[in-house]
Design an enzyme around this catalytic site. Sequence first.
Site, PDB file in Angstrom:
ATOM      1  N   CYS A  63     -13.259   0.653   7.683  1.00 54.15           N
ATOM      2  CA  CYS A  63     -12.353   0.193   6.627  1.00 54.15           C
ATOM      3  C   CYS A  63     -12.362   1.111   5.411  1.00 54.15           C
ATOM      4  O   CYS A  63     -13.416   1.615   5.022  1.00 54.15           O
ATOM      5  CB  CYS A  63     -12.777  -1.194   6.149  1.00 54.15           C
ATOM      6  SG  CYS A  63     -12.903  -2.403   7.474  1.00 54.15           S
ATOM      7  N   SER A  64     -11.201   1.234   4.775  1.00 56.80           N
ATOM      8  CA  SER A  64     -11.142   1.908   3.485  1.00 56.80           C
ATOM      9  C   SER A  64     -11.756   0.975   2.439  1.00 56.80           C
ATOM     10  O   SER A  64     -11.734  -0.236   2.606  1.00 56.80           O
ATOM     11  CB  SER A  64      -9.699   2.260   3.122  1.00 56.80           C
ATOM     12  OG  SER A  64      -8.882   1.114   3.137  1.00 56.80           O
ATOM     13  N   LYS A  89      -9.606   6.203   4.068  1.00 65.26           N
ATOM     14  CA  LYS A  89     -10.890   5.767   4.571  1.00 65.26           C
ATOM     15  C   LYS A  89     -12.053   6.210   3.677  1.00 65.26           C
ATOM     16  O   LYS A  89     -12.946   5.424   3.390  1.00 65.26           O
ATOM     17  CB  LYS A  89     -11.057   6.295   6.008  1.00 65.26           C
ATOM     18  CG  LYS A  89     -12.420   6.169   6.606  1.00 65.26           C
ATOM     19  CD  LYS A  89     -12.837   4.717   6.795  1.00 65.26           C
ATOM     20  CE  LYS A  89     -14.323   4.585   6.975  1.00 65.26           C
ATOM     21  NZ  LYS A  89     -15.041   4.274   5.729  1.00 65.26           N
ATOM     22  N   HIS A 146      -8.744   4.130  -1.403  1.00 63.73           N
ATOM     23  CA  HIS A 146      -7.367   3.629  -1.299  1.00 63.73           C
ATOM     24  C   HIS A 146      -7.047   2.728  -2.490  1.00 63.73           C
ATOM     25  O   HIS A 146      -6.986   1.510  -2.366  1.00 63.73           O
ATOM     26  CB  HIS A 146      -7.227   2.884   0.045  1.00 63.73           C
ATOM     27  CG  HIS A 146      -5.890   2.280   0.285  1.00 63.73           C
ATOM     28  ND1 HIS A 146      -4.715   2.791  -0.231  1.00 63.73           N
ATOM     29  CD2 HIS A 146      -5.514   1.200   1.027  1.00 63.73           C
ATOM     30  CE1 HIS A 146      -3.698   2.042   0.175  1.00 63.73           C
ATOM     31  NE2 HIS A 146      -4.144   1.067   0.926  1.00 63.73           N
ATOM     32  N   CYS A 170       0.822  -1.217   0.000  1.00 57.71           N
ATOM     33  CA  CYS A 170       0.000   0.000   0.000  1.00 57.71           C
ATOM     34  C   CYS A 170       0.856   1.267   0.000  1.00 57.71           C
ATOM     35  O   CYS A 170       0.325   2.370  -0.063  1.00 57.71           O
ATOM     36  CB  CYS A 170      -0.945   0.007   1.186  1.00 57.71           C
ATOM     37  SG  CYS A 170      -1.708  -1.590   1.463  1.00 57.71           S
TER      38      CYS A 170
END
Lengths: 396, 178
Positions: free
Chosen positions: A207-208, A333, A337, A83
């Site tokens: 969660c994203s 978020k 992402h 990421c």
Amino acid sequence: MVNAAIVGVGHTKFGRATDKQLQELAWEAIKEALQDAGITQRDVQFVAVGNTGRWSSDPLPAVVISEYSDLCPAGSIRVEAACASGSAAVRAAYQTVASGQADIALAVGVEKMSESTNLQVVEMIGRAGNFFWEFEQFGLTFPGYYAMYATAYLHRYGAKEEDLAAIAVKNHYYADLNPHAHFHKRITIDDVMKSRYVAWPLKLFDCSPQTDGAAAVVIASEKIARKLTDTPVWIRTQAVATGTSNLSKRSNFLSLDSAVKAAEEAYKRAGVERDKAYKYFDVAEVHDCFTIAEILAYEDLGFVERGQGYALAREGETYKGGRIPVNLDGGLKAKGHPIGATGVSMAAELTKQLRQQNPPERQADIKRGWAIAHNIGGTGHYAYITIYTLDKPPTG
Amino acid sequence: MAQSREQIEQMVNQWLKYVEELMKNEGLPIVPEEKTGDPLWVDVREMRLKYLIPVKRIKKFFDGLREGKIYATRCPVKGIYYFPPQADCPACMDENLEWVEVKGEGEILTFTKINVKPLSFIHYPDYIVAIARMSEGFNILCWLSTDKPDEVKPGMKVRLVVKRREPEGFFSYYLEPA
């Protein structure tokens, strides 16, 4: 070392781009970045592409993007740091310029996650840790890895799930003000609390999302940057560290050691005092793939003492006008992402913040002219900390 | 959302059949995206991935599981434990590690319960994954099996046991309340 600065930025809308292929999405960001810098493809001497892939069909994204964008024959590299792949692309482009091997380099981050189904993506991200010992037998998911940090943190400091929710509420608020964000919907603590568990104690709204998107930045040497713009955004320093592949090899689950280490190194080079770190920066972008991750970031970056990070967002301290505004673009978020794009998106956002080009409601007050990006790959497997400044680094 | 692997496979097969029909009729494997209606080319090729992972140098670990034992490796010079077990000691630049049976007593450091599972795990009921600090000083991550999931918390005493993972039937290791 040659000083290097960001002189052009481009950013697509983040969301489900079911209307565009990977290279079309990347080109949209590249075109904008080239135009923002006032240069053409012929001026670009090196291209670094951050892309994690696997969910998307092309295994060689860098060459596909270079052909489509007419960037051949400039040298290129595709980099992977999970990421933090976007920050790794910024690093490759920055180092190429800083070492004097190119005057102008392009960092591109792009991800096309919607080419696979949600369940397949859950499977593929879950494998991004230690495949054999933590996925193959025990089926961890990406939320699952971070959930173990959340469990340890909540238990140790007596924080509540509502405190995690306060991060989501803040980041949805700012995403609503950002046309590039995946989500444009303000939410309440109650909305988060009512969402279903994904990996206890993390819920869907902690969660994203799975997102498509691209971002690009043009990085130029000092000599060229001065000619292209009056407001180059200098890469003051960038520090990188890693954490163990197996989560079981870690001694504690209250902080990401890699982030602490990278921040320590970056602060040392830039002359930032860790316990007063928030005073040095007008704005921060931190890696909030999950709400708990933003709280860990506050503490790992020294914005607040250990065990107190969970109160910052709730008390408004990380909103605009607070102690240190964090993720005024909505963060991972709520902005979304797209894995490989995130680090470049952070660079683009902080450039715009320092140039004061954002709408007033989400524009930080720029006083000192310093900003910091905290981009984590995997669950603290990679940590990239980058400091951007309006004033030129002292050594050239 | 479909709950079982069979349901998902059935849905996928139905959908593939629809694409096949469409390809025959229209001459192209292009379908409208569910929400946006955007035209999507459905990959005509399919790739099945199943990795072949060498375990020769840590085979003792798997032999141990079959005997109900769980092994770590340990550096005879520096006393460093390796779990997951590995064959090389990067601290000594040597490969003289010894196999030692794990005592199996530990304490929960942290845990989670996986509610949204990867596709390849979707046939299991929601499972608890925990990390325990063992009495030897290293940590082990695996599933925690318990009748009282609500009582699990950091600090809880646990023991390590070998059980078969069903329905596949392979030997694995689990934590249980001590």
